[in-house]
Write an enzyme that holds these catalytic residues in place. Structure first.
Site, PDB file in Angstrom:
ATOM      1  CE1 TYR A 187      -4.161  -2.375   5.100  1.00 27.40           C
ATOM      2  CE2 TYR A 187      -4.447   0.095   4.574  1.00 27.40           C
ATOM      3  CZ  TYR A 187      -4.334  -1.129   4.180  1.00 27.40           C
ATOM      4  OH  TYR A 187      -4.675  -1.459   2.915  1.00 27.40           O
TER       5      TYR A 187
ATOM      6  CB  SER B 259      -0.768  -0.189   1.291  1.00 29.25           C
ATOM      7  OG  SER B 259      -1.741   1.162   1.377  1.00 29.25           O
TER       8      SER B 259
END
Ligand code: NAD
Length: 281
Positions: free
Chosen positions: A177, A164
Site C-alpha cells: 500500500y 496517503s
C-alpha cells in the site's frame, strides 16, 4: 475590489467520483453536489452509490450512481457513455477508489519481533501485493484514460488523486500500500506535466490518519482507549489528534477550483494535522 480567490461554487460542473461508496469519497461526492455540481458517483458497490444518489436527489441536488470496477476499462467506458448522456462531459475526476488488502500486510512491525504463527514479510502473498498495486495505481490510471478524454476535448479540467501519508515515508506492516501510494503521488506529477498543454491540472491530497468504521478496532481498544499503534500515530502528529473526514474538503475544493488554484498542478497536499512535517523530535 479584489476578486476573492475561493468561491467553492461548482455549479454545472460534471464531477466523477470513483470509490464514492466509501467514507471519504462519499463525503466528497456529497460536498460537490451541495456546491452545485452534477455528480457521477462510481463504485463497485452499486447499492451504496444508488443510495447516495437517491439521498442527494431527495435533498434537491444532482447525483447519479453507477456500478463499475475501475480496473475493468470496458466497464468504465460503458459508464462514461451513460454519464455523457445523463450529465455531460467530465470536468473534474476524483480518483478515490483505492485501499489496502490483508494479504499484503504483515502482522509484525519488525522481523526480529516475529512470533510463531504471524504473517511475516516472508509470508506476504504476491497476488495480494499485485492486487494492492493494481487497485491503487491502475485504478487511478484507467479512469483517467477514459475521463480525461472529455477534458482534452474541452481544453479544461481537473484530476484529483488520493495519495496517503505512507507515500512520503512507508508505514510499517503495509509495504504494498505504501509503494502503491508513492506511485500515485509520482503519477500525479507525471499527469500534471503530460496534460499541462491541454489546460488540465492534476493534483492529489495525502490524507493523514482518520478514524473510520474499518480501522476503529485497530485504533481503539474495547474501552475506547488508543491502542499502541494509535498512540504512536498521535505522538507523531503535532496537533495530537486524528483528522476528520470533512477536513479534507477544503483542500479538495481548493485544488479543483480553477480560479483559486489556477497555477497549482502536480502537487500532493498533505491534510494531516502536521504528521508529515514532524520528525518525531
Ligand atoms: P473505503 O474503503 O471506505 O472506500 C473505498 C471504496 O472504493 C469502497 O466503496 C469500495 O467499494 C470502492 N472500491 C474498491 N475497489 C474498487 C474497484 N475496483 N472499483 C470501484 N470501486 C472500488 O475507503 P476510504 O477510507 O473512503 O478511502 C478512499 C481513498 O482514500 C482510498 O484511495 C484510500 O486509499 C485513501 N486514503 C484513505 C485514508 C483513510 O484513513 N481512510 C487515508 C489516506 C488515504
Amino acid at each position: 475590489m479584489l476578486e476573492l480567490p475561493l468561491k467553492t461554487d461548482f455549479t454545472g460542473k460534471v464531477v466523477v467520483v470513483t470509490g464514492a461508496g466509501g467514507v471519504l469519497c462519499g463525503d466528497m461526492a456529497r460536498a460537490f453536489a451541495q456546491a452545485g455540481a452534477k455528480v457521477a458517483a462510481l463504485d463497485l458497490n452499486e447499492d451504496k452509490v444508488k443510495k447516495l444518489a437517491e439521498e442527494l436527489k431527495n435533498e434537491g441536488f444532482v447525483c447519479e450512481g453507477y456500478a463499475a470496477n475501475v480496473l475493468e476499462a470496458e466497464q468504465v467506458k460503458a459508464v462514461h457513455a451513460r454519464i455523457l448522456e445523463d450529465l455531460g462531459k467530465c470536468d473534474i475526476l476524483i480518483n478515490g477508489a483505492g485501499g489496502n488488502n490483508k494479504r499484503a500486510t504483515t502482522d509484525n512491525e519488525y522481523q526480529h519481533e516475529a512470533k510463531a504463527g504471524q504473517t511475516t514479510f516472508f509470508d506476504l502473498d504476491t497476488e495480494g501485493v499485485d492486487f494492492v498495486f493494481r487497485l491503487n495505481f491502475q485504478g487511478t490510471l484507467i479512469p483517467t484514460q477514459i475521463f480525461a478524454q472529455d477534458m482534452v476535448e474541452k481544453q479544461s479540467g481537473n484530476i484529483l488523486n488520493i495519495s496517503s501519508m505512507n507515500a512520503y515515508i512507508p508505514l510499517t506492516k503495509i509495504p504494498a500500500y505504501s509503494g502503491a501510494k508513492a506511485a500515485v503521488s509520482n503519477f500525479t506529477q507525471w499527469l500534471a506535466t503530460h496534460f499541462a498543454g491541454s489546460k488540465i491540472r492534476c493534483n492529489a491530497i495525502a490524507p493523514g490518519f482518520l478514524v473510520s468504521n474499518q480501522n476503529r478496532a485497530l485504533l481503539f481498544d474495547e474501552n475506547g482507549q488508543p491502542t499502541a499503534r494509535s498512540q504512536k500515530i498521535l505522538a507523531g502528529t503535532p496537533a495530537g489528534r486524528f483528522v476528520e473526514s470533512n477536513e479534507l474538503l477544503g483542500g479538495v475544493f481548493f485544488l479543483c477550483d480553477d480560479r483559486a488554484a489556477s497555477a497549482v498542478t502536480g502537487v500532493v497536499l498533505p491534510i494531516d494535522a502536521g504528521f508529515s512535517a514532524y520528525s518525531g523530535v
